[in-house]
Write a protein that holds these residues in place. Structure first.
Motif, PDB file in Angstrom:
ATOM      1  N   PRO A 202       0.821  -1.221   0.000  1.00  0.00           N
ATOM      2  CA  PRO A 202       0.000   0.000   0.000  1.00  0.00           C
ATOM      3  C   PRO A 202       0.853   1.268   0.000  1.00  0.00           C
ATOM      4  O   PRO A 202       0.335   2.364  -0.185  1.00  0.00           O
ATOM      5  CB  PRO A 202      -0.805  -0.120   1.300  1.00  0.00           C
ATOM      6  CG  PRO A 202       0.021  -0.984   2.189  1.00  0.00           C
ATOM      7  CD  PRO A 202       0.698  -1.969   1.274  1.00  0.00           C
ATOM      8  N   ILE A 203       2.167   1.121   0.191  1.00  0.00           N
ATOM      9  CA  ILE A 203       3.049   2.287   0.148  1.00  0.00           C
ATOM     10  C   ILE A 203       3.180   2.745  -1.302  1.00  0.00           C
ATOM     11  O   ILE A 203       3.498   1.942  -2.185  1.00  0.00           O
ATOM     12  CB  ILE A 203       4.442   1.938   0.706  1.00  0.00           C
ATOM     13  CG1 ILE A 203       4.327   1.421   2.140  1.00  0.00           C
ATOM     14  CG2 ILE A 203       5.365   3.155   0.651  1.00  0.00           C
ATOM     15  CD1 ILE A 203       5.632   0.921   2.704  1.00  0.00           C
ATOM     16  N   PRO A 204       2.934   4.025  -1.604  1.00  0.00           N
ATOM     17  CA  PRO A 204       3.017   4.514  -2.986  1.00  0.00           C
ATOM     18  C   PRO A 204       4.380   4.229  -3.613  1.00  0.00           C
ATOM     19  O   PRO A 204       5.410   4.273  -2.942  1.00  0.00           O
ATOM     20  CB  PRO A 204       2.781   6.022  -2.842  1.00  0.00           C
ATOM     21  CG  PRO A 204       2.035   6.170  -1.557  1.00  0.00           C
ATOM     22  CD  PRO A 204       2.551   5.090  -0.656  1.00  0.00           C
ATOM     23  N   LEU A 205       4.376   3.944  -4.927  1.00  0.00           N
ATOM     24  CA  LEU A 205       5.623   3.626  -5.626  1.00  0.00           C
ATOM     25  C   LEU A 205       6.637   4.769  -5.558  1.00  0.00           C
ATOM     26  O   LEU A 205       7.834   4.544  -5.387  1.00  0.00           O
ATOM     27  CB  LEU A 205       5.334   3.277  -7.087  1.00  0.00           C
ATOM     28  CG  LEU A 205       4.606   1.952  -7.332  1.00  0.00           C
ATOM     29  CD1 LEU A 205       4.339   1.780  -8.821  1.00  0.00           C
ATOM     30  CD2 LEU A 205       5.417   0.780  -6.793  1.00  0.00           C
ATOM     31  N   TYR A 206       6.156   6.008  -5.672  1.00  0.00           N
ATOM     32  CA  TYR A 206       7.089   7.129  -5.645  1.00  0.00           C
ATOM     33  C   TYR A 206       7.779   7.207  -4.282  1.00  0.00           C
ATOM     34  O   TYR A 206       8.953   7.562  -4.186  1.00  0.00           O
ATOM     35  CB  TYR A 206       6.371   8.447  -5.962  1.00  0.00           C
ATOM     36  CG  TYR A 206       5.705   9.100  -4.767  1.00  0.00           C
ATOM     37  CD1 TYR A 206       6.414   9.980  -3.950  1.00  0.00           C
ATOM     38  CD2 TYR A 206       4.383   8.822  -4.443  1.00  0.00           C
ATOM     39  CE1 TYR A 206       5.819  10.562  -2.855  1.00  0.00           C
ATOM     40  CE2 TYR A 206       3.782   9.398  -3.354  1.00  0.00           C
ATOM     41  CZ  TYR A 206       4.498  10.277  -2.552  1.00  0.00           C
ATOM     42  OH  TYR A 206       3.897  10.850  -1.462  1.00  0.00           O
ATOM     43  N   TYR A 207       7.034   6.843  -3.216  1.00  0.00           N
ATOM     44  CA  TYR A 207       7.620   6.903  -1.872  1.00  0.00           C
ATOM     45  C   TYR A 207       8.641   5.787  -1.687  1.00  0.00           C
ATOM     46  O   TYR A 207       9.701   5.992  -1.096  1.00  0.00           O
ATOM     47  CB  TYR A 207       6.528   6.809  -0.810  1.00  0.00           C
ATOM     48  CG  TYR A 207       7.040   7.125   0.575  1.00  0.00           C
ATOM     49  CD1 TYR A 207       7.090   8.444   1.021  1.00  0.00           C
ATOM     50  CD2 TYR A 207       7.507   6.122   1.414  1.00  0.00           C
ATOM     51  CE1 TYR A 207       7.589   8.751   2.272  1.00  0.00           C
ATOM     52  CE2 TYR A 207       8.004   6.419   2.660  1.00  0.00           C
ATOM     53  CZ  TYR A 207       8.043   7.728   3.094  1.00  0.00           C
ATOM     54  OH  TYR A 207       8.548   8.021   4.335  1.00  0.00           O
ATOM     55  N   GLN A 208       8.337   4.591  -2.203  1.00  0.00           N
ATOM     56  CA  GLN A 208       9.298   3.497  -2.142  1.00  0.00           C
ATOM     57  C   GLN A 208      10.583   3.874  -2.882  1.00  0.00           C
ATOM     58  O   GLN A 208      11.696   3.623  -2.400  1.00  0.00           O
ATOM     59  CB  GLN A 208       8.696   2.236  -2.757  1.00  0.00           C
ATOM     60  CG  GLN A 208       7.525   1.632  -1.984  1.00  0.00           C
ATOM     61  CD  GLN A 208       7.073   0.336  -2.613  1.00  0.00           C
ATOM     62  OE1 GLN A 208       7.875  -0.548  -2.897  1.00  0.00           O
ATOM     63  NE2 GLN A 208       5.763   0.216  -2.848  1.00  0.00           N
ATOM     64  N   LEU A 209      10.418   4.466  -4.073  1.00  0.00           N
ATOM     65  CA  LEU A 209      11.587   4.871  -4.852  1.00  0.00           C
ATOM     66  C   LEU A 209      12.376   5.945  -4.120  1.00  0.00           C
ATOM     67  O   LEU A 209      13.610   5.909  -4.083  1.00  0.00           O
ATOM     68  CB  LEU A 209      11.144   5.387  -6.224  1.00  0.00           C
ATOM     69  CG  LEU A 209      12.266   5.904  -7.128  1.00  0.00           C
ATOM     70  CD1 LEU A 209      13.277   4.804  -7.435  1.00  0.00           C
ATOM     71  CD2 LEU A 209      11.693   6.490  -8.412  1.00  0.00           C
TER      72      LEU A 209
ATOM     73  N   ARG B  77       9.754  11.602 -11.187  1.00  0.00           N
ATOM     74  CA  ARG B  77       9.853  13.035 -10.904  1.00  0.00           C
ATOM     75  C   ARG B  77       9.326  13.372  -9.511  1.00  0.00           C
ATOM     76  O   ARG B  77       9.878  14.233  -8.815  1.00  0.00           O
ATOM     77  CB  ARG B  77       9.087  13.820 -11.961  1.00  0.00           C
ATOM     78  CG  ARG B  77       9.812  13.884 -13.297  1.00  0.00           C
ATOM     79  CD  ARG B  77       9.060  14.688 -14.314  1.00  0.00           C
ATOM     80  NE  ARG B  77       9.830  14.832 -15.548  1.00  0.00           N
ATOM     81  CZ  ARG B  77       9.380  15.410 -16.651  1.00  0.00           C
ATOM     82  NH1 ARG B  77       8.136  15.902 -16.679  1.00  0.00           N
ATOM     83  NH2 ARG B  77      10.147  15.503 -17.710  1.00  0.00           N
ATOM     84  N   ARG B  78       8.269  12.683  -9.101  1.00  0.00           N
ATOM     85  CA  ARG B  78       7.719  12.965  -7.776  1.00  0.00           C
ATOM     86  C   ARG B  78       8.697  12.532  -6.684  1.00  0.00           C
ATOM     87  O   ARG B  78       8.878  13.226  -5.674  1.00  0.00           O
ATOM     88  CB  ARG B  78       6.375  12.271  -7.585  1.00  0.00           C
ATOM     89  CG  ARG B  78       5.705  12.646  -6.269  1.00  0.00           C
ATOM     90  CD  ARG B  78       4.272  12.197  -6.197  1.00  0.00           C
ATOM     91  NE  ARG B  78       3.666  12.614  -4.945  1.00  0.00           N
ATOM     92  CZ  ARG B  78       2.438  12.295  -4.555  1.00  0.00           C
ATOM     93  NH1 ARG B  78       1.679  11.535  -5.351  1.00  0.00           N
ATOM     94  NH2 ARG B  78       1.956  12.710  -3.402  1.00  0.00           N
ATOM     95  N   ALA B  79       9.345  11.375  -6.876  1.00  0.00           N
ATOM     96  CA  ALA B  79      10.333  10.897  -5.899  1.00  0.00           C
ATOM     97  C   ALA B  79      11.499  11.874  -5.802  1.00  0.00           C
ATOM     98  O   ALA B  79      11.956  12.214  -4.702  1.00  0.00           O
ATOM     99  CB  ALA B  79      10.828   9.509  -6.289  1.00  0.00           C
TER     100      ALA B  79
END
Length: 271
Positions: free
Chosen positions: A38-45, A82-84
């Motif tokens: 459930p952790i967003p992909l951008y946050y994992q990256l 870009r968000r990461a």
């Protein structure tokens, strides 16, 4: 806008802590993206890239992998990359230059919150040079500070405001209030080696015992930004410390504003 970013980062920290508790530390430490989490992909990256930086994988001011390379490596959209990267810029780990890419910023100073030490002592222990630019050094009365210290509201205090610099770079704005009756003549005599604590102990024979500290994050205002050489609204760490003598007498109240991109605190917890 900046206040919203602070709240967003706080909420995401809550998410990551929750998922570590549920899924274990591998949920955030792995260098692969978990699309079932459930952790967003951008946050994992962002966490993967942040670990690269903090582990020294890239030198200070070293060029970071371009968006396209990260997109291909992890099989994600450019918007996610870009968000990461934007989050890492907001947190002070990267800077982005138009047409050149992303670059790692200088390593942050890290302070272990285990002992009662001064800014000068902290930098000396790291083998770094420090200096202080005095902005204000005078006797005053401050009812709010007196209330924090639990003393009479009309008691005289010494107000000492300084920009604390390391290797010539401004890192913190520090405003200290010291009880004048415990160190008379301090304003006229000045500090020993630019260190307040050294002056209180060696110059006045006062024995510092303990302190209570609180922290909060906030956007820098115009005054703070101008003195620290950062943008208005950039994240800063605010430390408030009430210092006591060994016999329990309050001696100093200090409010320090640290650059969030150049400083971080570490606390070791035992159980």
């Amino acid at each position: 806008m900046h206040r919203t970013n602070v709240y967003l980062i706080f909420n995401l920290c809550c998410v990551i802590i929750y998922n570590v508790m549920i899924y274990g530390q591998d949920a955030v430490k792995t260098e692969t993206l978990n699309r079932q989490s459930p952790i967003p992909l951008y946050y994992q990256l962002k966490e993967i890239l942040r670990s690269w930086i903090t582990s020294g994988k890239f030198d200070s001011d070293g060029c970071f992998p371009p968006e396209r390379k990260l997109q291909e490596r992890y099989g994600i959209s450019r918007m996610t990359v870009r968000r990461a990267l934007a989050e890492l810029v907001n947190e002070g780990f990267l800077i982005r230059e138009q047409g050149r890419g992303s670059f790692v910023v200088k390593t942050r100073m890290q302070e272990q919150l285990r002992h009662l030490t001064s800014f000068t002592e902290d930098t000396e222990q790291r083998g770094l040079s420090s200096e202080a630019k005095v902005l204000d050094f005078q006797i005053t009365v401050d009812t709010e500070v007196a209330e924090e210290m639990g003393i009479s509201e009309d008691e005289e205090l010494i107000r000492l405001q300084r920009i604390r610099m390391v290797e010539g770079e401004p890192l913190a704005l520090q405003t200290s209030f010291i009880r004048h009756n415990l160190c008379p003549g301090l304003v006229e005599q000045g500090l020993l080696g630019e260190s307040l604590y050294k002056t209180l102990e060696a110059g006045y024979g006062l024995r510092l015992g303990r302190a209570r500290q609180t922290f909060e994050a906030k956007p820098a205002d115009e005054y703070e930004a101008g003195l620290l050489g950062i943008d208005v609204g950039q994240s800063v760490l605010v430390l408030e410390r009430l210092t006591y003598l060994h016999n329990g007498t309050p001696i100093e109240y200090v409010r320090s504003t640290y650059r969030g991109d150049r400083y971080r605190f570490t606390v070791e917890l035992l159980r």
